[in-house]
Design a protein around this motif. Sequence first.
Motif, short mmCIF file in Angstrom:
data_model
loop_
_atom_site.label_atom_id
_atom_site.label_comp_id
_atom_site.label_asym_id
_atom_site.label_seq_id
_atom_site.Cartn_x
_atom_site.Cartn_y
_atom_site.Cartn_z
N TRP A 120 0.85 -1.19 0.00
CA TRP A 120 0.00 0.00 0.00
C TRP A 120 0.88 1.24 0.00
O TRP A 120 2.07 1.19 0.32
CB TRP A 120 -0.92 0.02 1.23
N GLN A 121 0.29 2.35 -0.36
CA GLN A 121 1.02 3.61 -0.37
C GLN A 121 0.01 4.75 -0.24
O GLN A 121 -1.01 4.76 -0.94
CB GLN A 121 1.81 3.75 -1.67
N ASN A 122 0.28 5.67 0.66
CA ASN A 122 -0.63 6.80 0.84
C ASN A 122 -0.47 7.83 -0.27
O ASN A 122 0.46 7.77 -1.07
CB ASN A 122 -0.41 7.44 2.21
N ARG A 123 -1.38 8.77 -0.31
CA ARG A 123 -1.42 9.74 -1.42
C ARG A 123 -1.71 11.13 -0.87
O ARG A 123 -2.49 11.28 0.08
CB ARG A 123 -2.51 9.33 -2.42
N TYR A 169 -5.53 14.27 1.67
CA TYR A 169 -4.66 13.16 2.08
C TYR A 169 -5.48 11.89 2.19
O TYR A 169 -6.52 11.85 2.86
CB TYR A 169 -4.01 13.48 3.43
N THR A 170 -5.00 10.83 1.51
CA THR A 170 -5.69 9.55 1.52
C THR A 170 -4.83 8.52 2.23
O THR A 170 -3.67 8.30 1.87
CB THR A 170 -5.99 9.08 0.09
N ASN A 171 -5.42 7.89 3.23
CA ASN A 171 -4.71 6.92 4.06
C ASN A 171 -5.04 5.50 3.59
O ASN A 171 -6.06 4.93 3.95
CB ASN A 171 -5.12 7.10 5.53
N HIS A 172 -4.17 4.93 2.75
CA HIS A 172 -4.36 3.55 2.28
C HIS A 172 -3.75 2.54 3.24
O HIS A 172 -3.85 1.33 2.99
CB HIS A 172 -3.72 3.37 0.90
N SER A 173 -3.13 2.99 4.31
CA SER A 173 -2.43 2.08 5.21
C SER A 173 -3.42 1.28 6.05
O SER A 173 -4.61 1.62 6.13
CB SER A 173 -1.50 2.88 6.14
N ASP A 209 -8.15 3.65 3.08
CA ASP A 209 -8.83 4.60 2.19
C ASP A 209 -9.56 5.73 2.89
O ASP A 209 -10.36 6.44 2.27
CB ASP A 209 -9.79 3.89 1.23
N LYS A 220 -10.02 9.47 4.08
CA LYS A 220 -9.59 10.66 3.36
C LYS A 220 -10.01 11.91 4.12
O LYS A 220 -11.10 11.95 4.73
CB LYS A 220 -10.19 10.67 1.95
N GLU A 268 5.42 11.89 -0.91
CA GLU A 268 4.30 11.13 -1.45
C GLU A 268 3.94 11.62 -2.86
O GLU A 268 4.26 12.75 -3.24
CB GLU A 268 3.06 11.28 -0.55
#
Length: 659
Positions: A62-65, A89-93, A168, A170, A231
């Motif tokens: 995973w990787q945040n954006r 900011y999107t938290n995919h972690s 995910d 946000k 990022e």
Amino acid sequence: MKTIPTLCGAVLAALSLSASLVVAADAPPSGYNPFETFAPFVYPQPSNGYRSGSGKPGPLFWQNRADYQIKAALDPDTRKLTADEVITYTNHSPDDLDVLWLQVEQNRYLKDARGAFDDGKFPTEFTDGEHITSIAVEGTDGKLQKADWVISDTRMQIRLPQPLKARDGKLRVHISYSYTVPGEFGGRTDVNPTKNGDIFEIAQWYPRMCVYDDLRGWTTDPYLNNEFYLEYGDYDYSVTVPWNMIVVGAGELLNPQDVLTKTEMQRLDQARHSDTTVMIRSADEVNDPNTRPKQSGTLTWHFRIQNSRDAVFGASKAYIWDAARINLGNGKTALAESAYPVESAGKEAWGRATEYVKAATEYFSKQWYPYPYPVAINEAGSAGGMEYPSITFDSKEAKGSDLHALIAHEIGHTWFPMIVGTDERRNAWMDEGFNTFIDVYEADNFNHGEYAPKRDPEYAPGHGNPADEIVKVLTDPDAPPLLTRADEIQEKYRHPVTYFKSAYGLVLLREQIIGPERFDPAFRKYIQTWAYKHPSPSDFFRFMESETGEDLSWFWRGWYEYNWKLDLAIQNVTPIDGDWRKGAQVTVANLDKLVMPSTLEVVYTDGSKQDIRVPVETWMQHRSYVIRVDGNKPVKSATIDPQHAIPDVDRSNNTFTVR
């Protein structure tokens, strides 16, 4: 002396059919220990569900954006930049986040900044740092809530009113701020004078997200003087400046009709279809108010760059501006541009800058990975040489071959670390070294080798053979290994180790250890696999082993983990059974900790020669070998590495002459 009747397939495949190997029964003492050199390699980072043993992203990767909208205004008289920013900011972690960490790097220019106690290179003047006016957080419900924050040096922690959900979640962060642009030399951002006005090089100009990843969680290394870890996301930004200034910024200019004249827009369109440089704003037009769409007030320049890790801009009323088409293949094009003061003009200097960036971008795209951005811009100022996505800040004083090397190197950073997003603050060798490596071949390619071979201080500091030049690093007991945190490397070793040794290591892999036919596809696939992601050193090591089919643990250990030396020697040459008609026996020894495949050259008394390839597996069990060389005539001499292709630290023992 015991003859070895059979050898492993890897050895036989690599050795000349005209030679076989014999153990020297009474090998002399050596500093080499096969069990140390060929021991299992412990990778710095483990493989797991996030990062696989093949060096690829794992099934759980995973990787945040972070996406940015910024509206800024620059007042050149006070050198003050004021801005409002919204970060999506999107938290995919897999973790809920109760705080966010951001970089506020204008605090590097405070007198008590941590970086001011590092090496003293810059700045030459200080500022009062970053001024945060307000911060608010907007959740999915669209409501704004004030957030508390605390600043520590060049980092800022925002304490969220509610945690940001894992997988995910946000939110949007609204920040208002201002700062004073540091003067010449501000390191990587500055204002510098020319006779027609100041040039502003604006970087590290907005609070930006720290990386949160599976390796370390929040990566909050302070900005000392080394570069960045960022990022990816999309940037939509606008810059308001006085009417008489030109702005060159990362990405696509969205409103040319508002900030350019009809003539300038026509010239830009011409440049998009031209392989030769087209002048957008000439030296004669620099002080002509008619080159601006209005003659008072301000103009707002609006830019967008997608899938990027940063965005910067340059601004000045002193710019000459030119451009040309970049051909990327498959019918795709981009626009090469240069902006520079009149002092830098001329065919021996920046008059060829657009030619240089066009050629380099086309070569790197064809050889490694397609260039991803709509523009590739050179901007001339005092930053010396600094890379950003789609735009570079390069020395306004550079000329000729130095300017070509500078531009090729800085635009080459598009591939490392703009596309392959390594952590420059910790692993600068994966950024500077990899880029310097691809520069070597770009120099060979440019204009039929006009500036080849590449022998600038970043590659061969003494302008000699790299194999011989690197010996200065390998024999220096204080030289740090490549696997050293970037901030720990002293300035005296930054170029010799981070740039030169790293680049030359890849040259050795490509030309001596693996071969271009396997290295090049693997390296291309590495770039493609990790494009817009964050590989670690272990990911690179594992990937190259898996793709090339080589166990390279001995090389990772000797060249990267340690600063080991190579010392091969020829210790004896004799006829087999006393008869040259039966061939020759050449005793080759490895006297130090590093190993390397090599070439043995046998010269006969009639002047003819024979080469035998000696693979690295030769040294897996022994410190010396007797190589049986087929032949039927007397030998004059034998030399290991006659072409100086590998970094042998003592060449006095590389040749044995038969008496």
